[in-house]
Design an enzyme around this catalytic site. Structure first.
Site, PDB file in Angstrom:
ATOM      1  N   THR A 184      24.819 -67.120 -91.784  1.00 10.60           N
ATOM      2  CA  THR A 184      25.429 -66.374 -92.897  1.00 10.60           C
ATOM      3  C   THR A 184      26.791 -66.989 -93.226  1.00 10.60           C
ATOM      4  O   THR A 184      27.309 -67.823 -92.475  1.00 10.60           O
ATOM      5  CB  THR A 184      25.647 -64.879 -92.548  1.00 10.60           C
ATOM      6  OG1 THR A 184      26.482 -64.800 -91.403  1.00 10.60           O
ATOM      7  CG2 THR A 184      24.349 -64.142 -92.287  1.00 10.60           C
ATOM      8  N   GLY A 185      27.367 -66.584 -94.320  1.00  5.16           N
ATOM      9  CA  GLY A 185      28.754 -66.903 -94.660  1.00  5.16           C
ATOM     10  C   GLY A 185      29.064 -68.390 -94.722  1.00  5.16           C
ATOM     11  O   GLY A 185      28.272 -69.183 -95.241  1.00  5.16           O
ATOM     12  N   PHE A 229      23.004 -65.624 -84.039  1.00  2.00           N
ATOM     13  CA  PHE A 229      22.601 -64.450 -83.262  1.00  2.00           C
ATOM     14  C   PHE A 229      22.124 -63.409 -84.256  1.00  2.00           C
ATOM     15  O   PHE A 229      22.935 -62.683 -84.825  1.00  2.00           O
ATOM     16  CB  PHE A 229      23.804 -63.958 -82.462  1.00  2.00           C
ATOM     17  CG  PHE A 229      23.453 -63.207 -81.203  1.00  2.00           C
ATOM     18  CD1 PHE A 229      22.162 -63.180 -80.710  1.00  2.00           C
ATOM     19  CD2 PHE A 229      24.439 -62.532 -80.495  1.00  2.00           C
ATOM     20  CE1 PHE A 229      21.850 -62.494 -79.549  1.00  2.00           C
ATOM     21  CE2 PHE A 229      24.147 -61.834 -79.328  1.00  2.00           C
ATOM     22  CZ  PHE A 229      22.858 -61.825 -78.849  1.00  2.00           C
ATOM     23  N   GLU A 230      20.844 -63.339 -84.503  1.00  5.64           N
ATOM     24  CA  GLU A 230      20.289 -62.458 -85.537  1.00  5.64           C
ATOM     25  C   GLU A 230      19.160 -61.617 -84.976  1.00  5.64           C
ATOM     26  O   GLU A 230      18.523 -61.978 -83.998  1.00  5.64           O
ATOM     27  CB  GLU A 230      19.798 -63.295 -86.728  1.00  5.64           C
ATOM     28  CG  GLU A 230      20.891 -64.120 -87.407  1.00  5.64           C
ATOM     29  CD  GLU A 230      21.977 -63.278 -88.095  1.00  5.64           C
ATOM     30  OE1 GLU A 230      21.740 -62.077 -88.326  1.00  5.64           O
ATOM     31  OE2 GLU A 230      23.062 -63.827 -88.371  1.00  5.64           O
ATOM     32  N   ASP A 283      23.019 -65.926 -77.889  1.00  3.51           N
ATOM     33  CA  ASP A 283      24.470 -65.773 -77.761  1.00  3.51           C
ATOM     34  C   ASP A 283      25.152 -67.127 -77.537  1.00  3.51           C
ATOM     35  O   ASP A 283      25.107 -67.681 -76.436  1.00  3.51           O
ATOM     36  CB  ASP A 283      24.765 -64.816 -76.603  1.00  3.51           C
ATOM     37  CG  ASP A 283      26.256 -64.587 -76.416  1.00  3.51           C
ATOM     38  OD1 ASP A 283      27.049 -65.049 -77.270  1.00  3.51           O
ATOM     39  OD2 ASP A 283      26.626 -63.949 -75.408  1.00  3.51           O
ATOM     40  N   LEU A 326      31.726 -69.004 -85.907  1.00  3.54           N
ATOM     41  CA  LEU A 326      31.322 -67.689 -85.395  1.00  3.54           C
ATOM     42  C   LEU A 326      32.271 -66.605 -85.873  1.00  3.54           C
ATOM     43  O   LEU A 326      33.477 -66.820 -85.971  1.00  3.54           O
ATOM     44  CB  LEU A 326      31.332 -67.694 -83.863  1.00  3.54           C
ATOM     45  CG  LEU A 326      30.368 -68.633 -83.155  1.00  3.54           C
ATOM     46  CD1 LEU A 326      30.535 -68.494 -81.641  1.00  3.54           C
ATOM     47  CD2 LEU A 326      28.935 -68.343 -83.553  1.00  3.54           C
ATOM     48  N   ALA A 327      31.734 -65.449 -86.193  1.00  7.32           N
ATOM     49  CA  ALA A 327      32.542 -64.253 -86.407  1.00  7.32           C
ATOM     50  C   ALA A 327      31.845 -63.147 -85.629  1.00  7.32           C
ATOM     51  O   ALA A 327      30.694 -62.818 -85.909  1.00  7.32           O
ATOM     52  CB  ALA A 327      32.636 -63.901 -87.885  1.00  7.32           C
ATOM     53  N   TYR A 381      46.531 -58.891 -91.030  1.00  8.66           N
ATOM     54  CA  TYR A 381      45.751 -60.099 -90.794  1.00  8.66           C
ATOM     55  C   TYR A 381      46.549 -61.157 -90.027  1.00  8.66           C
ATOM     56  O   TYR A 381      46.505 -61.218 -88.812  1.00  8.66           O
ATOM     57  CB  TYR A 381      45.125 -60.658 -92.098  1.00  8.66           C
ATOM     58  CG  TYR A 381      44.015 -61.616 -91.740  1.00  8.66           C
ATOM     59  CD1 TYR A 381      42.688 -61.209 -91.702  1.00  8.66           C
ATOM     60  CD2 TYR A 381      44.313 -62.910 -91.320  1.00  8.66           C
ATOM     61  CE1 TYR A 381      41.687 -62.068 -91.273  1.00  8.66           C
ATOM     62  CE2 TYR A 381      43.321 -63.781 -90.885  1.00  8.66           C
ATOM     63  CZ  TYR A 381      42.012 -63.349 -90.865  1.00  8.66           C
ATOM     64  OH  TYR A 381      41.037 -64.200 -90.416  1.00  8.66           O
ATOM     65  N   THR A 397      32.287 -60.960 -96.880  1.00  9.63           N
ATOM     66  CA  THR A 397      31.244 -61.198 -95.881  1.00  9.63           C
ATOM     67  C   THR A 397      31.138 -59.915 -95.051  1.00  9.63           C
ATOM     68  O   THR A 397      31.947 -59.001 -95.214  1.00  9.63           O
ATOM     69  CB  THR A 397      31.578 -62.378 -94.922  1.00  9.63           C
ATOM     70  OG1 THR A 397      32.760 -62.054 -94.188  1.00  9.63           O
ATOM     71  CG2 THR A 397      31.798 -63.678 -95.675  1.00  9.63           C
TER      72      THR A 397
HETATM   73  P1  NAD Z   1      29.709 -64.238 -90.941  1.00 11.40           P
HETATM   74  O1  NAD Z   1      29.683 -62.903 -90.276  1.00 11.40           O
HETATM   75  O2  NAD Z   1      29.092 -64.366 -92.272  1.00 11.40           O
HETATM   76  O3  NAD Z   1      28.993 -65.334 -89.988  1.00 11.40           O
HETATM   77  C1  NAD Z   1      29.060 -65.253 -88.603  1.00 11.40           C
HETATM   78  C2  NAD Z   1      28.010 -66.147 -87.952  1.00 11.40           C
HETATM   79  O4  NAD Z   1      28.215 -66.108 -86.535  1.00 11.40           O
HETATM   80  C3  NAD Z   1      26.559 -65.725 -88.181  1.00 11.40           C
HETATM   81  O5  NAD Z   1      25.777 -66.898 -88.314  1.00 11.40           O
HETATM   82  C4  NAD Z   1      26.200 -65.008 -86.880  1.00 11.40           C
HETATM   83  O6  NAD Z   1      24.814 -65.024 -86.565  1.00 11.40           O
HETATM   84  C5  NAD Z   1      26.974 -65.832 -85.900  1.00 11.40           C
HETATM   85  N1  NAD Z   1      27.256 -65.161 -84.635  1.00 11.40           N
HETATM   86  C6  NAD Z   1      28.017 -64.054 -84.417  1.00 11.40           C
HETATM   87  N2  NAD Z   1      28.046 -63.786 -83.082  1.00 11.40           N
HETATM   88  C7  NAD Z   1      27.313 -64.757 -82.479  1.00 11.40           C
HETATM   89  C8  NAD Z   1      26.978 -65.037 -81.132  1.00 11.40           C
HETATM   90  N3  NAD Z   1      27.411 -64.295 -80.119  1.00 11.40           N
HETATM   91  N4  NAD Z   1      26.181 -66.108 -80.884  1.00 11.40           N
HETATM   92  C9  NAD Z   1      25.712 -66.891 -81.888  1.00 11.40           C
HETATM   93  N5  NAD Z   1      26.012 -66.672 -83.186  1.00 11.40           N
HETATM   94  C10 NAD Z   1      26.806 -65.624 -83.457  1.00 11.40           C
HETATM   95  O7  NAD Z   1      31.227 -64.678 -90.939  1.00 11.40           O
HETATM   96  P2  NAD Z   1      32.087 -65.627 -91.895  1.00 11.40           P
HETATM   97  O8  NAD Z   1      32.897 -64.752 -92.776  1.00 11.40           O
HETATM   98  O9  NAD Z   1      31.276 -66.739 -92.453  1.00 11.40           O
HETATM   99  O10 NAD Z   1      33.113 -66.200 -90.817  1.00 11.40           O
HETATM  100  C11 NAD Z   1      32.971 -67.476 -90.222  1.00 11.40           C
HETATM  101  C12 NAD Z   1      34.362 -68.019 -89.904  1.00 11.40           C
HETATM  102  O11 NAD Z   1      35.082 -68.167 -91.132  1.00 11.40           O
HETATM  103  C13 NAD Z   1      35.205 -67.072 -89.029  1.00 11.40           C
HETATM  104  O12 NAD Z   1      35.986 -67.839 -88.142  1.00 11.40           O
HETATM  105  C14 NAD Z   1      36.091 -66.382 -90.041  1.00 11.40           C
HETATM  106  O13 NAD Z   1      37.291 -65.891 -89.494  1.00 11.40           O
HETATM  107  C15 NAD Z   1      36.344 -67.545 -90.987  1.00 11.40           C
HETATM  108  N6  NAD Z   1      36.864 -67.144 -92.329  1.00 11.40           N
HETATM  109  C16 NAD Z   1      36.330 -66.102 -93.034  1.00 11.40           C
HETATM  110  C17 NAD Z   1      36.881 -65.752 -94.264  1.00 11.40           C
HETATM  111  C18 NAD Z   1      36.323 -64.602 -95.069  1.00 11.40           C
HETATM  112  O14 NAD Z   1      37.016 -64.138 -95.984  1.00 11.40           O
HETATM  113  N7  NAD Z   1      35.117 -64.161 -94.813  1.00 11.40           N
HETATM  114  C19 NAD Z   1      37.948 -66.488 -94.793  1.00 11.40           C
HETATM  115  C20 NAD Z   1      38.447 -67.565 -94.074  1.00 11.40           C
HETATM  116  C21 NAD Z   1      37.898 -67.883 -92.827  1.00 11.40           C
HETATM  117 NA    NA Z   2      29.384 -68.231 -90.721  1.00 12.18          NA
END
Ligand code: NAD
Ligand code: NA
Length: 396
Positions: A50-51, A73-74, A110, A138-139, A234, A274
């Site tokens: 995702t994301g 992790f889905e 994980d 990862l988030a 933040y 997200t």
């Molecule tokens: P998201 O929730 O869309 O994606 C998270 C991903 O991590 C998913 O693929 C999920 O399956 C995976 N995941 C979570 N726990 C896991 C685990 N234990 N093992 C394996 N996979 C695992 O999040 P996102 O918003 O795309 O965030 C990704 C990064 O980008 C983060 O570091 C976030 O801080 C950063 N970021 C986000 C934003 C925003 O506005 N969303 C802005 C800047 C930076």
């Molecule tokens: Na991601």
């Protein structure tokens, strides 16, 4: 079955397989429309479903024709119960990769554990040999440290003093004032343990030790800075401490990758809707004002536009990678433009339940949130019966 969105608080309990597939098709079409990137051949994406991580996988595969391994992790579907969106996204990604003749395999488990690292490295050694780019995206709210067995939970809190500001419930459009009590020292340590750089370093150490990294390998992790408006919760809050740690870890990883002349970068990305960001207080109100302003100026981007620009104009432009004074890549440059931030600050002062529908992009926020779960997309027949029991091809 016919699948509808089922909301509970900040989450949606259902996901639509056809809508998730349409999201993948749209993202692939976007990156393809921009032409081929002279980029990496073999890419590992940790957090690929995702994301930003998903967009990184799509740009690598369909922009640069790279072979990709995705770790995530889905939740799998069960009879009468949909999977999580990342499951359906990955199923659709795998199908499209296969059609395009691109190598793609996925690992669901994980990523913080030693087992998943071991399994991933075995797959790399067997199928690809070495990796050129590792994207760490990862988030997660929780991490069990595999060395200590301790489970850490992250929190989203200010540090030092209570923070009071406006926030919006994006489902109802109601703007209210909230106060968040400051974090304890343990809260800070736990958030750093989950969202800081320790696990990124563990991945890179394990890959290097297994001789699974190419000469000149790159690794990327994603960070966020944002404006003064959100900094108490933040960048100067618990999550910001974790991002400080992540950013510091990039220097340590670059040191440890000397043997292969590898480099670690943090890319600072734009604020986007997200699952993770929707749960942070104050941020949804900021995003709705930001989206409105950036759309008006014609510079709004989603994950795929951001990551496509990262690869094309930063990493693989043929020039050296441009960085800021802290060695970070900046694709939050348009969000942070003075004209954008001045406008958002002006709107912030006016935002309340009555004004927000006109001055903010609440509709865009809601639409993006639903889209994360595969709802509200054009070209999808939501009245149709669909099979929720979708399998992921290439899942190990
Ligand atoms: P998201 O929730 O869309 O994606 C998270 C991903 O991590 C998913 O693929 C999920 O399956 C995976 N995941 C979570 N726990 C896991 C685990 N234990 N093992 C394996 N996979 C695992 O999040 P996102 O918003 O795309 O965030 C990704 C990064 O980008 C983060 O570091 C976030 O801080 C950063 N970021 C986000 C934003 C925003 O506005 N969303 C802005 C800047 C930076
Ligand atoms: Na991601």
């Amino acid at each position: 079955m016919v699948i509808e969105p089922k909301m509970r608080g900040f989450i949606c309990l259902t996901a639509h397989p056809k809508g998730c597939e349409q999201n993948i098709l749209n993202q692939i079409a976007y990156t393809r429309s921009k032409g081929t990137i002279a980029g990496p051949k073999n890419v590992l994406v940790i957090g690929a479903s995702t994301g930003f991580g998903l967009a990184s996988r799509i740009v690598s595969a369909f922009g640069a024709n790279a072979s990709t391994i995705g770790v995530f992790f889905e939740k799998a579907p069960s009879e009468g119960k949909t999977a999580s969106p990342g499951w359906y996204n990955s199923a659709a990604f795998q199908n499209e990769a296969k059609k395009a003749g691109l190598y793609a395999k996925s690992i669901n488990g994980d990523a913080f554990s030693d087992e998943i690292k071991k399994q991933t490295i075995e797959l790399i050694k067997k199928d690809l040999g070495k990796i050129d780019v590792v994207v760490y995206s990862l988030a997660s709210p929780v991490r069990t440290n595999p060395k200590t067995g301790v489970t850490h939970r992250s929190v989203l809190k200010p540090i030092g003093q209570t923070f009071t500001n406006n926030t919006v419930d994006f489902h109802t459009g109601k703007v209210t004032e909230i106060s968040i009590a400051p974090a304890t020292p343990e809260d800070i340590d736990n958030t750093i343990a989950v969202m800081g750089g320790e696990d990124w370093q563990m991945w890179m150490d394990a890959l290097l030790q297994a001789d699974a990294l190419s000469e000149n390998a790159l690794t990327l992790a994603y960070s966020y800075i944002g404006p003064g408006l959100t900094e108490a919760v933040y960048r100067k809050g618990t999550i910001g401490k974790a991002k400080d740690h992540l950013e510091a870890t990039a220097f340590n990883i670059t040191d440890s990758l000397k043997k292969v002349n590898g480099k670690a970068y943090v890319s600072v990305n734009k604020a986007l809707v997200t699952q993770a960001s929707s749960a942070i207080p104050v941020i949804p109100l900021y995003i709705s004002l930001l989206y409105k302003t950036m759309k008006e100026k014609g510079i709004h981007e989603g994950c795929i536009e951001q990551i496509d620009r990262l690869f094309r104009e930063r990493l693989y432009s043929g020039q050296s990678i441009p960085v800021d004074g802290n060695n970070r890549i900046r694709i939050d440059d348009w969000e942070m433009r003075a004209d954008i931030q001045d406008k958002v600050a002006e709107l912030w002062a006016q935002a309340n339940t009555e004004t927000l529908p006109a001055i903010g992009d609440l509709a865009g926020y809601k639409a993006d949130f639903l889209n994360l779960f595969g709802f509200g997309l054009a070209n999808v027949d939501y009245a149709a019966d669909v099979n929720e029991m979708v399998a992921i091809d290439g899942l190990q």
